[in-house]
Motif scaffolding. Structure first.
Motif, PDB file in Angstrom:
ATOM      1  N   ALA A 157      42.365  24.667 -13.205  1.00  0.00           N
ATOM      2  CA  ALA A 157      43.159  23.528 -14.256  1.00  0.00           C
ATOM      3  C   ALA A 157      42.083  22.803 -15.140  1.00  0.00           C
ATOM      4  N   PRO A 158      41.310  22.094 -14.405  1.00  0.00           N
ATOM      5  CA  PRO A 158      40.010  21.439 -15.097  1.00  0.00           C
ATOM      6  C   PRO A 158      38.944  22.588 -15.731  1.00  0.00           C
ATOM      7  N   ILE A 159      38.668  23.295 -14.960  1.00  0.00           N
ATOM      8  CA  ILE A 159      37.725  24.485 -15.723  1.00  0.00           C
ATOM      9  C   ILE A 159      38.363  24.859 -17.169  1.00  0.00           C
ATOM     10  N   GLY A 160      40.094  26.003 -16.650  1.00  0.00           N
ATOM     11  CA  GLY A 160      40.474  26.017 -18.059  1.00  0.00           C
ATOM     12  C   GLY A 160      40.693  24.944 -19.146  1.00  0.00           C
ATOM     13  N   ALA A 161      41.020  23.963 -18.834  1.00  0.00           N
ATOM     14  CA  ALA A 161      41.258  22.644 -19.805  1.00  0.00           C
ATOM     15  C   ALA A 161      39.585  22.636 -20.327  1.00  0.00           C
ATOM     16  N   TYR A 162      38.787  22.350 -20.048  1.00  0.00           N
ATOM     17  CA  TYR A 162      37.946  22.069 -20.248  1.00  0.00           C
ATOM     18  C   TYR A 162      36.903  23.522 -21.562  1.00  0.00           C
ATOM     19  N   LEU A 163      37.658  24.773 -21.317  1.00  0.00           N
ATOM     20  CA  LEU A 163      37.245  26.347 -21.997  1.00  0.00           C
ATOM     21  C   LEU A 163      38.161  26.450 -23.877  1.00  0.00           C
ATOM     22  N   GLY A 164      39.486  24.792 -22.794  1.00  0.00           N
ATOM     23  CA  GLY A 164      40.403  24.747 -24.156  1.00  0.00           C
ATOM     24  C   GLY A 164      40.394  23.700 -25.130  1.00  0.00           C
ATOM     25  N   ALA A 165      39.344  22.571 -24.610  1.00  0.00           N
ATOM     26  CA  ALA A 165      39.013  21.780 -25.091  1.00  0.00           C
ATOM     27  C   ALA A 165      37.346  21.666 -25.159  1.00  0.00           C
ATOM     28  N   ASP A 166      36.100  21.750 -24.864  1.00  0.00           N
ATOM     29  CA  ASP A 166      35.190  21.576 -25.305  1.00  0.00           C
ATOM     30  C   ASP A 166      34.622  23.368 -26.174  1.00  0.00           C
ATOM     31  N   ALA A 167      34.967  24.236 -25.133  1.00  0.00           N
ATOM     32  CA  ALA A 167      34.798  25.503 -25.710  1.00  0.00           C
ATOM     33  C   ALA A 167      35.680  25.769 -27.312  1.00  0.00           C
ATOM     34  N   ALA A 168      36.908  26.038 -26.950  1.00  0.00           N
ATOM     35  CA  ALA A 168      37.963  25.610 -28.475  1.00  0.00           C
ATOM     36  C   ALA A 168      37.197  24.886 -29.393  1.00  0.00           C
ATOM     37  N   GLY A 169      37.523  23.562 -29.397  1.00  0.00           N
ATOM     38  CA  GLY A 169      36.986  22.957 -29.920  1.00  0.00           C
ATOM     39  C   GLY A 169      35.864  23.102 -30.883  1.00  0.00           C
ATOM     40  N   ALA A 170      35.113  23.624 -30.082  1.00  0.00           N
ATOM     41  CA  ALA A 170      33.867  23.797 -30.774  1.00  0.00           C
ATOM     42  C   ALA A 170      33.803  25.398 -31.747  1.00  0.00           C
ATOM     43  N   ILE A 171      34.367  26.316 -31.244  1.00  0.00           N
ATOM     44  CA  ILE A 171      34.529  27.652 -31.775  1.00  0.00           C
ATOM     45  C   ILE A 171      35.441  27.216 -32.842  1.00  0.00           C
ATOM     46  N   SER A 172      36.786  26.037 -33.079  1.00  0.00           N
ATOM     47  CA  SER A 172      37.422  26.363 -33.808  1.00  0.00           C
ATOM     48  C   SER A 172      36.840  25.904 -34.846  1.00  0.00           C
ATOM     49  N   GLN A 173      35.823  24.037 -34.773  1.00  0.00           N
ATOM     50  CA  GLN A 173      35.291  23.298 -36.177  1.00  0.00           C
ATOM     51  C   GLN A 173      34.183  24.849 -36.819  1.00  0.00           C
ATOM     52  N   ALA A 174      33.651  25.921 -35.997  1.00  0.00           N
ATOM     53  CA  ALA A 174      32.106  26.341 -36.339  1.00  0.00           C
ATOM     54  C   ALA A 174      33.409  27.855 -37.086  1.00  0.00           C
ATOM     55  N   TYR A 175      34.122  28.422 -37.103  1.00  0.00           N
ATOM     56  CA  TYR A 175      35.219  29.623 -37.266  1.00  0.00           C
ATOM     57  C   TYR A 175      36.378  29.917 -37.330  1.00  0.00           C
ATOM     58  N   GLY A 176      36.787  28.520 -36.925  1.00  0.00           N
ATOM     59  CA  GLY A 176      37.704  28.214 -37.967  1.00  0.00           C
ATOM     60  C   GLY A 176      39.503  28.516 -36.423  1.00  0.00           C
ATOM     61  N   TRP A 177      40.594  28.374 -35.975  1.00  0.00           N
ATOM     62  CA  TRP A 177      41.232  27.773 -35.069  1.00  0.00           C
ATOM     63  C   TRP A 177      41.567  29.215 -34.595  1.00  0.00           C
ATOM     64  N   ARG A 178      41.510  30.495 -35.027  1.00  0.00           N
ATOM     65  CA  ARG A 178      42.243  32.015 -35.266  1.00  0.00           C
ATOM     66  C   ARG A 178      40.764  32.631 -33.724  1.00  0.00           C
ATOM     67  N   SER A 179      39.844  32.054 -34.605  1.00  0.00           N
ATOM     68  CA  SER A 179      38.958  32.792 -33.632  1.00  0.00           C
ATOM     69  C   SER A 179      38.421  32.315 -32.429  1.00  0.00           C
ATOM     70  N   ALA A 180      39.508  30.552 -31.835  1.00  0.00           N
ATOM     71  CA  ALA A 180      39.471  30.329 -30.337  1.00  0.00           C
ATOM     72  C   ALA A 180      40.633  31.652 -29.703  1.00  0.00           C
ATOM     73  N   PHE A 181      41.741  31.099 -30.115  1.00  0.00           N
ATOM     74  CA  PHE A 181      42.510  32.199 -29.318  1.00  0.00           C
ATOM     75  C   PHE A 181      41.698  33.572 -29.180  1.00  0.00           C
ATOM     76  N   LEU A 182      41.032  34.381 -30.132  1.00  0.00           N
ATOM     77  CA  LEU A 182      40.727  35.277 -29.849  1.00  0.00           C
ATOM     78  C   LEU A 182      39.760  35.151 -28.626  1.00  0.00           C
ATOM     79  N   ALA A 183      38.924  34.511 -28.939  1.00  0.00           N
ATOM     80  CA  ALA A 183      37.719  34.944 -27.609  1.00  0.00           C
ATOM     81  C   ALA A 183      38.356  33.650 -26.363  1.00  0.00           C
TER      82      ALA A 183
END
Length: 436
Positions: A157-183
């Motif tokens: 749960a915390p590892i997944g939430a980290y990926l869904g928050a920090d990693a997804a936020g960084a990917i989304s900010q850099a490449y757009g929200w669609r890239s976060a879902f793909l990654a």
């Protein structure tokens, strides 16, 4: 249950090695990690989706929460019925593949309808994930070690939430929200292949003192559940913990962005490390505590859950009340770990209050209740309240703050049910698995 018999519990060492047990546990934890990341990436990037598709807070709650949650809870019972009767490993592999592919399809969605359908696919797939994971782990760890094992499982749960928050936020900010879902979607397919090739289906109920020759019907399972008062209170406690904690987490990213003028990457950078380090820390501390001989008494486990949940409810209110980002961040460091503290013990509580051939169904019923509250009710409810509190210009930071402050005190409600479970938990556990 028909043809029930009492036997001495089999030693875990007689049916598996220490290495095998921990390998299976870690792989199940990775399944949970992928599940949480794929489920909650939406909450991190919802402001981009809302802007692009011109949605209200209520509208984003519908596509983000209900679309996944409604199918998650409706498919959970039939898939868990299969998990109590058929090969759990194969069901798990299929489920991971479905929800991972659907997560990737979210990133390929071109409009609201396509995104809605993809989120439905995530919900259907994830419905077949956690119940077989719980059931498989219970056949590798005996009752006294299940709270510890399920707490390690809950590290996902915390590892997944980290990926869904920090990693997804960084990917989304850099490449757009669609890239976060793909990654976040594609790695799950790889994990499914590894599980298929390296894990075998264990004999069901091999570590329990109560076994049965017949597989109970759904009606028999529900009738037995109604006699297990501790299980009912445990399910209520776990469900309300999800309603309270994960409900607040669902809207934390937009709360930070709107009230403190942050972008997605900055909001994720505040909560992501807390999810990762304090979430893992809370889970490991829980595992360490539950390995102590004094916590072999299940009463102590539910009393611990009650006390921690009640104490953490106070900073959860302060975090959304204050206008200081520094104070809010400090409160998140106290409150967010409690969102993870309950998961492992609550899963183990349900496992030890269910006979082996009812175990997946007990977990599914518990998840049904939790996810109706957490995914079906909370996102649109908070969105509706935020829209209702808004001025002529639409929902903003203050309207969302008011909605979250109404939700925050419900942690006390969850704490009550954990405390109430302690009244009958010893007798109920003996009835379910034959020993405490």
């Amino acid at each position: 249950m028909a043809n029930s018999k009492q036997t001495a519990p089999v030693s875990a060492d007689e049916v598996s090695s220490l290495g095998q047990r921990w390998y299976v546990l870690i792989m199940m934890m990775l399944v949970y990690t992928i599940s949480i990341a794929d489920r909650y990436v939406f909450s991190q990037v919802q402001e981009q989706i809302k802007t692009e598709m011109q949605l209200t807070d209520f509208g984003i709650g519908l596509v983000g929460g209900i679309s996944l949650g409604l199918f998650y809870v409706t498919m959970g019972i039939p898939l868990s019925w299969l998990a109590d009767r058929k090969n759990r490993r194969n069901l798990l592999v299929t489920s991971i593949t479905v929800w991972s592919a659907a997560t990737a399809l979210c990133g390929m969605s071109r409009n609201y309808v396509e995104l809605l359908l993809a989120r439905i696919g995530v919900g259907i797939g994830e419905a077949g994930g956690t119940p077989p994971c719980n059931s498989i782990i219970a056949d590798y760890f005996p009752a006294a070690r299940r709270p510890m094992a399920m707490t390690i499982f809950a590290l996902g749960a915390p590892i997944g939430a980290y990926l869904g928050a920090d990693a997804a936020g960084a990917i989304s900010q850099a490449y757009g929200w669609r890239s976060a879902f793909l990654a976040l979607g594609l790695p799950g397919i790889v994990l499914a292949i590894i599980i298929m090739l390296t894990i075998k289906e264990p004999a069901r109920g091999r570590l329990d003192a109560v076994s049965g020759d017949d597989t109970p019907t759904l009606k028999e399972t529900l009738r037995f559940l109604l006699t297990q008062k501790a299980a009912l209170h445990g399910m209520m406690g776990g469900g309300l913990s999800a309603f309270w904690g994960w409900g607040l987490m669902w809207f934390t990213a937009p709360f930070l962005q709107r009230n403190f003028d942050l972008n997605e990457a900055q909001a994720g950078a505040i909560t992501g490390p807390i999810h990762l380090w304090m979430g893992i820390g809370a889970s490991l501390l829980t595992a360490w505590l539950l390995m102590k001989p004094s916590f072999a008494n299940p009463k102590r486990v539910v009393w611990l859950l009650s006390g921690v949940t009640a104490a953490a409810t106070i900073p959860s209110f302060i975090a959304y009340y204050t206008s200081s980002l520094t104070l809010a961040t400090a409160m998140f460091w106290i409150f967010i770990p409690a969102v993870y503290f309950y998961i492992g013990p609550a899963f183990a509580l349900i496992q030890n209050l269910a006979p082996p051939k009812m175990r997946a169904m007990f977990v599914a019923i518990s998840l049904l209740f939790a996810n109706v509250l957490n995914l079906v009710i909370i996102p649109p409810l908070i969105g509706f309240m935020s829209d209702s509190f808004a001025g002529p210009s639409g929902a903003d930071g203050e309207s969302l703050r008011m909605a979250l402050l109404i939700l925050a005190p419900t942690g006390f409600w969850a704490a009550y049910h954990y405390w109430a479970a302690g009244k009958t938990i010893v007798e109920d556990q003996k009835r379910a698995i034959g020993y405490v």
